[in-house]
Scaffold this active site. Structure first.
Site, PDB file in Angstrom:
ATOM      1  N   ASP A 276       4.350  -4.204   3.694  1.00 16.35           N
ATOM      2  CA  ASP A 276       5.930  -3.588   3.814  1.00 16.35           C
ATOM      3  C   ASP A 276       6.562  -4.961   4.857  1.00 16.35           C
ATOM      4  O   ASP A 276       5.565  -5.536   5.423  1.00 16.35           O
ATOM      5  CB  ASP A 276       6.078  -2.700   5.255  1.00 16.35           C
ATOM      6  N   ASP A 434      10.281   8.511  -1.026  1.00 21.44           N
ATOM      7  CA  ASP A 434       9.951   7.993   0.414  1.00 21.44           C
ATOM      8  C   ASP A 434      10.720   9.355   0.725  1.00 21.44           C
ATOM      9  O   ASP A 434      12.001  10.249   1.160  1.00 21.44           O
ATOM     10  CB  ASP A 434      11.064   7.168   1.182  1.00 21.44           C
TER      11      ASP A 434
END
Ligand code: 1PR
Length: 579
Positions: A276, A434
């Protein structure tokens, strides 16, 4: 550096002629290349240390370039058909769709030059679509003619054979004849990513040098004389792949056959390292990692948590044996990625040293900048591909596209997902989901797919649905992960990256209920993500669900569990992985 083996000519290129039998099929059947124009064949303008690359600009060939350079050669790009005929060695990494590629090759005279080059048994390596185009035709978009050099039709894998399509991942080869370039492969895995394949037959058996089993035996590579083509990606197959390229580039050198240590027999489960990435408060691009998507330290300063530098970590994970590396630009939903040049630079540098697939996500959507310049999501994706991405991953924009599709029942063809998969193929498009658990008392409380969960909710709720979110988990949307997964598969997604906000960074294991739900609902590969804490979590997800890959971040960044330990454990548990 090893000495390049080919001797360059300063005179008009004297083509070596192939044996009469090798040209038998061409002469009788080569209908798809127009009769020879009068090509001006100049001296061998590509020097001894140059590899001529046929790149018609349809996708990522940066990795092929990087691999060639790594092996000590320069790259010379084909500009004209004559450049093909003058090549000392030609690599054709076909990317994109069959019909579009044939169209480009035919219009500019390249098809004809390619046929002539190959018929003259000049050193050639086709990769992926570069293999398929050698056949008579493809069913990719109706029936489209190919170069017609090898008998056979390229067709789609049939998911009713119980396989997920696209065929993505590391699979084993069955070597059928001496293929020279595959001498070091033995029982190692190589990386495939494709939905179409050519089948072995009596008519093409002289060509087939290896096959691969994926529901059926398809052609993994062909060879005749100096002409080679592979369906897999050597430039993405780690050290084994580099050795394949090395053997093509140095055919006369006395490289010994390496002993084979692999144990490949089928498609391996993949272990993926995820980075990330975002800018920290000083403006530097860093690898961060959240707990349930919160990436800020719980200190007075509340700074972004930093776990390393993106290029370094990607290189480290490649060396450690990651089967794939993913970069997620986690603030891409608000910072336009083409304005975020460091991210593109990260990708360029990472792809110089990482010879396994790279996926990049974050911010793939249409965008109008402050000057009024409009960028389509296709442009954003193209830039990512040019900089070294093999797959792009779409988050928020795929949620909006799925919502609209479910609302209208019509595929508009305009969403980023549809556009990118149309141009680059669905194997190049990952949808990153998500979701967050929403517990309910009864199965019929909501309109979304609800399942009985293994661990009841805080008030004893036995059921849950999984609400999709956008903007890095900041906003819940009126669509469940199950509905989204099925919709994006129809819209052209080739793979699903399945996160879970509740499990992210917790180290308590993957959400098995969610992963089972989604991997049973779709026929495209599903990557399980979020929650890995120990090696047993990986074997659990592979034994209890149909996930094709498992992704982790925190445990790798904090060096708590090395990638090789995960693989050793999986092998011990009888789960095939690439080593
Ligand atoms: O919406 O198209 O711009 O894409 C944004 C992308 O960035 C999405 O793929 C989304 O998942 C990701 N993202 C956005 N915000 C965050 C955040 O963490 N605040 N990261 C984020 C998602 C989740 C995983 C993570 C696993 C494994 N990261 O990829 O790496 O949960 O972690 P673990 O092993 O430590 O548990 P768009």
């Amino acid at each position: 550096m090893e000495a390049p083996p080919f001797v360059s000519s300063t005179k008009t290129l004297p083509f070596r002629s192939a044996s009469p039998s090798s040209l038998l099929f061409h002469r009788k059947h080569r209908l798809n290349c127009r009769p020879s124009r009068n090509f001006t064949v100049r001296a061998s303008s590509a020097g001894d240390s140059a590899v001529t690359l046929l790149d018609y600009g349809a996708g990522n060939v940066r990795s092929v370039r990087n691999a060639i350079r790594r092996l000590g050669f320069d790259v010379k790009d084909v500009q004209t058909p004559e450049d093909i005929l003058n090549a000392n060695r030609l690599i054709f990494p076909g990317v994109g769709a069959f019909a579009a590629a044939m169209d480009v090759l035919s219009k500019n005279g390249m098809a004809e030059a390619l046929c002539e080059y190959i018929e003259n048994d000049r050193p050639f390596l086709g990769i992926c679509l570069g293999l398929q185009l050698l056949f008579e035709s493809s069913e990719e978009k109706g029936q489209v003619s190919g170069l017609g050099l090898i008998p056979g039709v390229v067709g789609r894998f049939d998911s009713s054979n119980g396989v997920r399509v696209p065929h993505i991942g590391w699979n084993a080869l069955q070597i059928r004849k001496d293929s020279l370039i595959l001498d070091d492969v033995g029982t190692h895995h190589v990386y495939f990513v494709h939905s179409y394949r050519a089948m072995p037959s009596d008519e093409n058996k002289d060509w087939v040098s290896s096959t691969c089993n994926y529901g059926e035996n398809f052609i993994a590579s062909v060879r005749r004389g100096n002409v080679h083509a592979v369906q897999f990606h050597p430039e993405k197959s780690g050290d084994v792949g580099l050795s394949i390229l090395r053997r093509f580039l140095y055919p006369n050198s006395s490289l010994e056959k390496k002993p084979t240590e692999g144990k490949a027999s089928k498609l391996a489960k993949r272990v993926i390292a995820c980075l990330d990435v975002r800018t920290n408060d000083k403006g530097d691009l860093v690898v961060t990692k959240g707990d349930q998507y919160d990436v800020r330290e719980h200190t007075k300063e509340n700074e972004v948590r930093e776990l390393g530098k993106p290029v370094e970590l990607a290189g480290q994970y490649y060396t450690d044996g990651a089967d794939e590396v993913s970069f997620l630009n986690i603030t891409g939903f608000r910072d336009f990625p083409l304005g975020d040049l460091p991210m593109l630079q990260v990708l360029r540098y990472a792809s110089e040293n990482v010879f396994v697939p790279l996926t990049v996500g974050g911010g793939i959507r249409d965008f109008t900048d402050a000057t009024g310049r409009h960028y389509s999501s296709l442009e954003v994706a193209s830039e990512y591909f040019r900089c070294g991405a093999d797959k792009i991953s779409i988050g928020s924009d795929a949620v909006y596209a799925a919502e609209e599709y479910l609302r209208t029942g019509v595929k508009s063809g305009k969403s980023s997902l549809e556009q990118i998969s149309r141009v680059y193929g669905n194997q190049a498009v990952v949808v990153s989901i998500d979701p967050r658990r929403v517990y309910v008392k009864n199965q019929n409380d909501v309109e979304f797919k609800t399942i009985r969960v293994t661990n009841p909710g805080p008030n004893g709720e036995e059921f849950s649905w999984y609400q999709c979110t956008v903007s890095g988990g900041r906003e819940g949307r009126p669509i469940g992960a199950y509905e989204l997964a099925k919709a994006v598969e129809e819209l052209g997604a080739g793979e699903i990256l399945l996160n879970c906000i509740d499990c992210d960074g917790q180290g308590q294991g993957f959400d098995i209920d969610l992963i089972k739900l989604i991997s049973d609902a779709v026929t495209i590969p599903v990557i399980a993500s979020s929650g890995a804490g120990v090696v047993e979590h990986f074997s659990e997800v592979f034994t209890k669900t149909n996930a094709s890959a498992a992704l982790a971040a925190g445990i790798f960044h904090r060096k708590e569990v090395p990638i090789h330990s995960v693989k050793e454990h999986l092998l011990k548990e009888g789960i095939e992985v690439r080593i």
